[in-house]
Design a protein around this motif. Sequence first.
Motif, PDB file in Angstrom:
ATOM      1  N   GLY A 206       5.116   6.207  -2.388  1.00  0.00           N
ATOM      2  CA  GLY A 206       6.132   5.164  -2.521  1.00  0.00           C
ATOM      3  C   GLY A 206       7.336   5.463  -1.649  1.00  0.00           C
ATOM      4  N   ARG A 207       8.413   4.723  -1.930  1.00  0.00           N
ATOM      5  CA  ARG A 207       9.624   4.839  -1.108  1.00  0.00           C
ATOM      6  C   ARG A 207      10.264   6.222  -1.177  1.00  0.00           C
ATOM      7  N   GLY A 208       9.878   6.983  -2.213  1.00  0.00           N
ATOM      8  CA  GLY A 208      10.392   8.347  -2.335  1.00  0.00           C
ATOM      9  C   GLY A 208       9.990   9.239  -1.170  1.00  0.00           C
ATOM     10  N   LEU A 209       9.014   8.803  -0.371  1.00  0.00           N
ATOM     11  CA  LEU A 209       8.582   9.582   0.804  1.00  0.00           C
ATOM     12  C   LEU A 209       9.556   9.417   1.972  1.00  0.00           C
ATOM     13  N   LYS A 210      10.486   8.471   1.847  1.00  0.00           N
ATOM     14  CA  LYS A 210      11.583   8.239   2.817  1.00  0.00           C
ATOM     15  C   LYS A 210      11.183   7.545   4.125  1.00  0.00           C
ATOM     16  N   GLY A 211       9.953   7.718   4.589  1.00  0.00           N
ATOM     17  CA  GLY A 211       9.584   7.062   5.844  1.00  0.00           C
ATOM     18  C   GLY A 211       8.159   7.393   6.243  1.00  0.00           C
ATOM     19  N   CYS A 231      -0.466   2.771  -1.518  1.00  0.00           N
ATOM     20  CA  CYS A 231       1.009   2.803  -1.437  1.00  0.00           C
ATOM     21  C   CYS A 231       1.590   1.693  -2.295  1.00  0.00           C
ATOM     22  N   SER A 232       2.906   1.772  -2.512  1.00  0.00           N
ATOM     23  CA  SER A 232       3.596   0.710  -3.240  1.00  0.00           C
ATOM     24  C   SER A 232       3.885  -0.432  -2.269  1.00  0.00           C
ATOM     25  N   ARG A 233       4.260  -1.563  -2.819  1.00  0.00           N
ATOM     26  CA  ARG A 233       4.458  -2.752  -1.970  1.00  0.00           C
ATOM     27  C   ARG A 233       5.575  -2.614  -0.941  1.00  0.00           C
ATOM     28  N   PRO A 234       6.769  -2.089  -1.345  1.00  0.00           N
ATOM     29  CA  PRO A 234       7.836  -2.000  -0.325  1.00  0.00           C
ATOM     30  C   PRO A 234       7.423  -1.154   0.875  1.00  0.00           C
ATOM     31  N   GLU A 245      -3.517  -1.047   1.899  1.00  0.00           N
ATOM     32  CA  GLU A 245      -3.327   0.090   0.975  1.00  0.00           C
ATOM     33  C   GLU A 245      -2.400  -0.268  -0.204  1.00  0.00           C
ATOM     34  N   HIS A 246      -1.798  -1.446  -0.137  1.00  0.00           N
ATOM     35  CA  HIS A 246      -0.810  -1.831  -1.166  1.00  0.00           C
ATOM     36  C   HIS A 246      -1.516  -2.161  -2.493  1.00  0.00           C
ATOM     37  N   VAL A 247      -1.135  -1.412  -3.538  1.00  0.00           N
ATOM     38  CA  VAL A 247      -1.725  -1.664  -4.860  1.00  0.00           C
ATOM     39  C   VAL A 247      -0.674  -2.268  -5.786  1.00  0.00           C
ATOM     40  N   GLY A 248      -1.156  -3.023  -6.764  1.00  0.00           N
ATOM     41  CA  GLY A 248      -0.230  -3.620  -7.718  1.00  0.00           C
ATOM     42  C   GLY A 248      -0.591  -5.062  -8.006  1.00  0.00           C
ATOM     43  N   GLN A 249       0.338  -5.717  -8.673  1.00  0.00           N
ATOM     44  CA  GLN A 249       0.118  -7.105  -9.095  1.00  0.00           C
ATOM     45  C   GLN A 249      -0.221  -8.003  -7.915  1.00  0.00           C
ATOM     46  N   THR A 250       0.488  -7.806  -6.806  1.00  0.00           N
ATOM     47  CA  THR A 250       0.259  -8.652  -5.630  1.00  0.00           C
ATOM     48  C   THR A 250      -0.618  -7.952  -4.593  1.00  0.00           C
ATOM     49  N   GLY A 251      -1.095  -6.770  -4.916  1.00  0.00           N
ATOM     50  CA  GLY A 251      -1.956  -6.036  -3.987  1.00  0.00           C
ATOM     51  C   GLY A 251      -3.328  -5.841  -4.595  1.00  0.00           C
ATOM     52  N   ILE A 264       6.912   7.262  -6.466  1.00  0.00           N
ATOM     53  CA  ILE A 264       6.806   5.840  -6.840  1.00  0.00           C
ATOM     54  C   ILE A 264       7.485   5.683  -8.204  1.00  0.00           C
ATOM     55  N   SER A 265       8.346   4.658  -8.348  1.00  0.00           N
ATOM     56  CA  SER A 265       9.151   4.546  -9.568  1.00  0.00           C
ATOM     57  C   SER A 265       8.322   4.118 -10.780  1.00  0.00           C
ATOM     58  N   GLY A 266       7.265   3.284 -10.536  1.00  0.00           N
ATOM     59  CA  GLY A 266       6.448   2.809 -11.656  1.00  0.00           C
ATOM     60  C   GLY A 266       6.925   1.484 -12.202  1.00  0.00           C
ATOM     61  N   ILE A 268       6.776  -2.396 -13.196  1.00  0.00           N
ATOM     62  CA  ILE A 268       5.693  -3.095 -13.906  1.00  0.00           C
ATOM     63  C   ILE A 268       4.682  -3.720 -12.940  1.00  0.00           C
ATOM     64  N   GLN A 269       5.205  -4.225 -11.809  1.00  0.00           N
ATOM     65  CA  GLN A 269       4.303  -4.879 -10.842  1.00  0.00           C
ATOM     66  C   GLN A 269       3.382  -3.856 -10.175  1.00  0.00           C
ATOM     67  N   HIS A 270       3.856  -2.624 -10.036  1.00  0.00           N
ATOM     68  CA  HIS A 270       2.996  -1.573  -9.471  1.00  0.00           C
ATOM     69  C   HIS A 270       1.959  -1.150 -10.517  1.00  0.00           C
ATOM     70  N   LEU A 271       2.450  -0.931 -11.753  1.00  0.00           N
ATOM     71  CA  LEU A 271       1.556  -0.486 -12.825  1.00  0.00           C
ATOM     72  C   LEU A 271       0.405  -1.462 -13.054  1.00  0.00           C
ATOM     73  N   ILE A 283       4.476  12.227  -9.653  1.00  0.00           N
ATOM     74  CA  ILE A 283       5.417  13.221  -9.104  1.00  0.00           C
ATOM     75  C   ILE A 283       6.675  12.456  -8.707  1.00  0.00           C
ATOM     76  N   ASN A 284       7.788  12.765  -9.359  1.00  0.00           N
ATOM     77  CA  ASN A 284       9.023  12.025  -9.116  1.00  0.00           C
ATOM     78  C   ASN A 284      10.205  12.929  -9.463  1.00  0.00           C
ATOM     79  N   LYS A 285      11.276  12.843  -8.685  1.00  0.00           N
ATOM     80  CA  LYS A 285      12.408  13.745  -8.953  1.00  0.00           C
ATOM     81  C   LYS A 285      13.293  13.247 -10.096  1.00  0.00           C
ATOM     82  N   ASP A 302      10.948  17.425  -6.390  1.00  0.00           N
ATOM     83  CA  ASP A 302      11.033  16.824  -5.060  1.00  0.00           C
ATOM     84  C   ASP A 302       9.641  16.806  -4.423  1.00  0.00           C
ATOM     85  N   VAL A 303       9.208  15.626  -3.999  1.00  0.00           N
ATOM     86  CA  VAL A 303       7.854  15.513  -3.432  1.00  0.00           C
ATOM     87  C   VAL A 303       7.683  16.429  -2.217  1.00  0.00           C
ATOM     88  N   PHE A 304       8.783  16.671  -1.480  1.00  0.00           N
ATOM     89  CA  PHE A 304       8.673  17.485  -0.254  1.00  0.00           C
ATOM     90  C   PHE A 304       8.426  18.964  -0.582  1.00  0.00           C
TER      91      PHE A 304
HETATM   92  C1  LIG Z   1       6.757 -10.792  -7.843  1.00  0.00           C
HETATM   93  C2  LIG Z   1       6.724  -9.331  -7.503  1.00  0.00           C
HETATM   94  C3  LIG Z   1       5.523  -8.729  -7.212  1.00  0.00           C
HETATM   95  C4  LIG Z   1       5.479  -7.366  -6.876  1.00  0.00           C
HETATM   96  N1  LIG Z   1       4.286  -6.787  -6.622  1.00  0.00           N
HETATM   97  C5  LIG Z   1       4.231  -5.449  -6.393  1.00  0.00           C
HETATM   98  C6  LIG Z   1       2.986  -4.795  -6.202  1.00  0.00           C
HETATM   99  O1  LIG Z   1       1.910  -5.403  -6.185  1.00  0.00           O
HETATM  100  N2  LIG Z   1       2.991  -3.455  -5.980  1.00  0.00           N
HETATM  101  C7  LIG Z   1       4.149  -2.718  -5.961  1.00  0.00           C
HETATM  102  O2  LIG Z   1       4.077  -1.498  -5.754  1.00  0.00           O
HETATM  103  N3  LIG Z   1       5.333  -3.331  -6.145  1.00  0.00           N
HETATM  104  C8  LIG Z   1       5.408  -4.670  -6.334  1.00  0.00           C
HETATM  105  N4  LIG Z   1       6.611  -5.266  -6.502  1.00  0.00           N
HETATM  106  C9  LIG Z   1       7.834  -4.454  -6.276  1.00  0.00           C
HETATM  107  C10 LIG Z   1       8.196  -3.618  -7.499  1.00  0.00           C
HETATM  108  O3  LIG Z   1       9.002  -4.382  -8.365  1.00  0.00           O
HETATM  109  C11 LIG Z   1       8.990  -2.368  -7.056  1.00  0.00           C
HETATM  110  O4  LIG Z   1      10.116  -2.773  -6.339  1.00  0.00           O
HETATM  111  C12 LIG Z   1       8.181  -1.406  -6.203  1.00  0.00           C
HETATM  112  O5  LIG Z   1       6.966  -1.082  -6.825  1.00  0.00           O
HETATM  113  C13 LIG Z   1       8.982  -0.131  -5.973  1.00  0.00           C
HETATM  114  O6  LIG Z   1       8.344   0.676  -5.039  1.00  0.00           O
HETATM  115  P1  LIG Z   1       8.610   2.242  -5.022  1.00  0.00           P
HETATM  116  O7  LIG Z   1       8.377   2.803  -6.368  1.00  0.00           O
HETATM  117  O8  LIG Z   1       7.841   2.818  -3.874  1.00  0.00           O
HETATM  118  O9  LIG Z   1      10.155   2.335  -4.601  1.00  0.00           O
HETATM  119  P2  LIG Z   1      11.443   2.636  -5.470  1.00  0.00           P
HETATM  120  O10 LIG Z   1      11.590   1.715  -6.603  1.00  0.00           O
HETATM  121  O11 LIG Z   1      12.553   2.709  -4.483  1.00  0.00           O
HETATM  122  O12 LIG Z   1      11.164   4.077  -6.091  1.00  0.00           O
HETATM  123  C14 LIG Z   1      11.120   5.253  -5.355  1.00  0.00           C
HETATM  124  C15 LIG Z   1      10.942   6.386  -6.347  1.00  0.00           C
HETATM  125  O13 LIG Z   1      10.864   7.597  -5.636  1.00  0.00           O
HETATM  126  C16 LIG Z   1      11.617   8.588  -6.317  1.00  0.00           C
HETATM  127  N5  LIG Z   1      12.061   9.553  -5.308  1.00  0.00           N
HETATM  128  C17 LIG Z   1      12.950   9.376  -4.308  1.00  0.00           C
HETATM  129  N6  LIG Z   1      13.055  10.502  -3.543  1.00  0.00           N
HETATM  130  C18 LIG Z   1      12.205  11.398  -4.095  1.00  0.00           C
HETATM  131  C19 LIG Z   1      11.865  12.737  -3.781  1.00  0.00           C
HETATM  132  N7  LIG Z   1      12.378  13.360  -2.722  1.00  0.00           N
HETATM  133  N8  LIG Z   1      10.979  13.378  -4.580  1.00  0.00           N
HETATM  134  C20 LIG Z   1      10.431  12.755  -5.665  1.00  0.00           C
HETATM  135  N9  LIG Z   1      10.707  11.482  -6.006  1.00  0.00           N
HETATM  136  C21 LIG Z   1      11.577  10.804  -5.234  1.00  0.00           C
HETATM  137  C22 LIG Z   1      12.756   7.856  -6.967  1.00  0.00           C
HETATM  138  O14 LIG Z   1      13.222   8.581  -8.093  1.00  0.00           O
HETATM  139  C23 LIG Z   1      12.110   6.537  -7.337  1.00  0.00           C
HETATM  140  O15 LIG Z   1      11.589   6.572  -8.657  1.00  0.00           O
HETATM  141  C24 LIG Z   1       6.683  -6.618  -6.829  1.00  0.00           C
HETATM  142  C25 LIG Z   1       7.893  -7.242  -7.128  1.00  0.00           C
HETATM  143  C26 LIG Z   1       7.919  -8.581  -7.449  1.00  0.00           C
HETATM  144  C27 LIG Z   1       9.243  -9.215  -7.775  1.00  0.00           C
END
Ligand SMILES: Cc1cc2nc3c(=O)[nH]c(=O)nc-3n(C[C@H](O)[C@H](O)[C@H](O)COP(=O)(O)OP(=O)(O)OC[C@H]3O[C@@H](n4cnc5c(N)ncnc54)[C@H](O)[C@@H]3O)c2cc1C
Length: 321
Positions: A206-211, A231-234, A245-251, A264-266, A268-271, A283-285, A302-304
């Motif tokens: 997820g976005r926690g990977l930074k890039g 991966c997560s959607r963002p 690779e996008h998993v979740g409600q829309t993936g 990955i934050s977890g 509801i749409q990802h779960l 794995i989440n900080k 820290d994932v790193f």
């Molecule tokens: C209609 C709709 C449909 C959607 N469909 C989907 C879908 O199908 N799939 C999906 O994934 N999302 C979907 N989303 C988006 C969803 O709501 C979340 O925004 C998304 O899942 C968040 O992605 P993320 O967890 O990668 O990023 P973030 O929410 O930014 O979370 C990043 C996580 O990484 C952790 N983190 C940061 N740095 C580190 C580090 N160094 N070490 C360890 N942990 C770290 C943070 O604590 C945080 O919990 C949808 C949203 C909407 C509104």
Amino acid sequence: MSVLIFIDQTEGHIKKLSYEALTYGADVAKQLGTTAEGLLLGTVSDDLSTLGKYGLSKVHHVANETLNQVDSQVYAKVIAEAAKSIGANVVVFTHNQTGKAVAPRVAARLKAGFVGGASALPLTSNGFVVRKNVFSGKAFSNVNITSEIKVISMNPNSYHTTEGEGVAEVVQLNIPIDVFKVKVTAVNKVKGEVPLTEAEIVVSGGRGLKGPENWSLVENLAHELHAALACSRPVADAHWRPHHEHVGQTGIQIAPNLYIAIGISGAIQHLAGVNRSKVIVVINKDPEAPFFKAADYGIVGDVFEIVPKLTEEVKKLKGSA
Ligand SMILES: Cc1cc2nc3c(=O)[nH]c(=O)nc-3n(C[C@H](O)[C@H](O)[C@H](O)COP(=O)(O)OP(=O)(O)OC[C@H]3O[C@@H](n4cnc5c(N)ncnc54)[C@H](O)[C@@H]3O)c2cc1C
């Protein structure tokens, strides 16, 4: 009267998920006191008579090579024709990409009631009641199919596979293949990766990977575990990773034996796309990350730091095996 189970294949081999559908269909047949029969389209290298061990009395085979690639319109027509000629009153699919595209079309052609994404055997003591998940897995819905013919697609990994004894009779079916206005001209498959929907283990970032430059962390762990990448959607929206690779409600919705979520934050749409996984490791900080509530095992850190250590440990375990 029989239960007909569609056997999904790719490149001449039966997909693993089909064995689950066969066991499910055979158990539906037992409940109804009827026979279970399979249907396979296209040319295959597997010996179809061995499918008797999943409870099939017959396997109907339309061995036309134009059916080697899935075309949902052509498939629906052929399957519906086969179901009519066999006299099937229940048709079972796997709720994967093929099933999602083909099963509703077959139901429409057979004027059958349809439930997509069944999660348990139907209750047949009073009607034909099929259970399915609704609201992204937050609730169940029980749907009574009252039509004479019933079409079900079952959620992958929601039923066991049972192998017994038995040999199925293989029957060649000759069904004319129509030419439709919309035609599949090419299928481009991603090479060299474990397919996400078939994978036993999935490592997801997820976005926690930074890039995207940090994805080798996820890839190395996945490689050691012979896992598929997700991966997560963002992450896909930002083009860090491809959309397939996008998993979740829309993936893509998956149900592997092991799902490892990295940064990955977890939400509801990802779960919604991963909560049927047998074991979830997060794995989440942030100890308050919502994913920990759904996790079987959680590592706060820290994932790193954590992921390279985890990869090294897996390597060591493999080395000592
Ligand atoms: C209609 C709709 C449909 C959607 N469909 C989907 C879908 O199908 N799939 C999906 O994934 N999302 C979907 N989303 C988006 C969803 O709501 C979340 O925004 C998304 O899942 C968040 O992605 P993320 O967890 O990668 O990023 P973030 O929410 O930014 O979370 C990043 C996580 O990484 C952790 N983190 C940061 N740095 C580190 C580090 N160094 N070490 C360890 N942990 C770290 C943070 O604590 C945080 O919990 C949808 C949203 C909407 C509104």
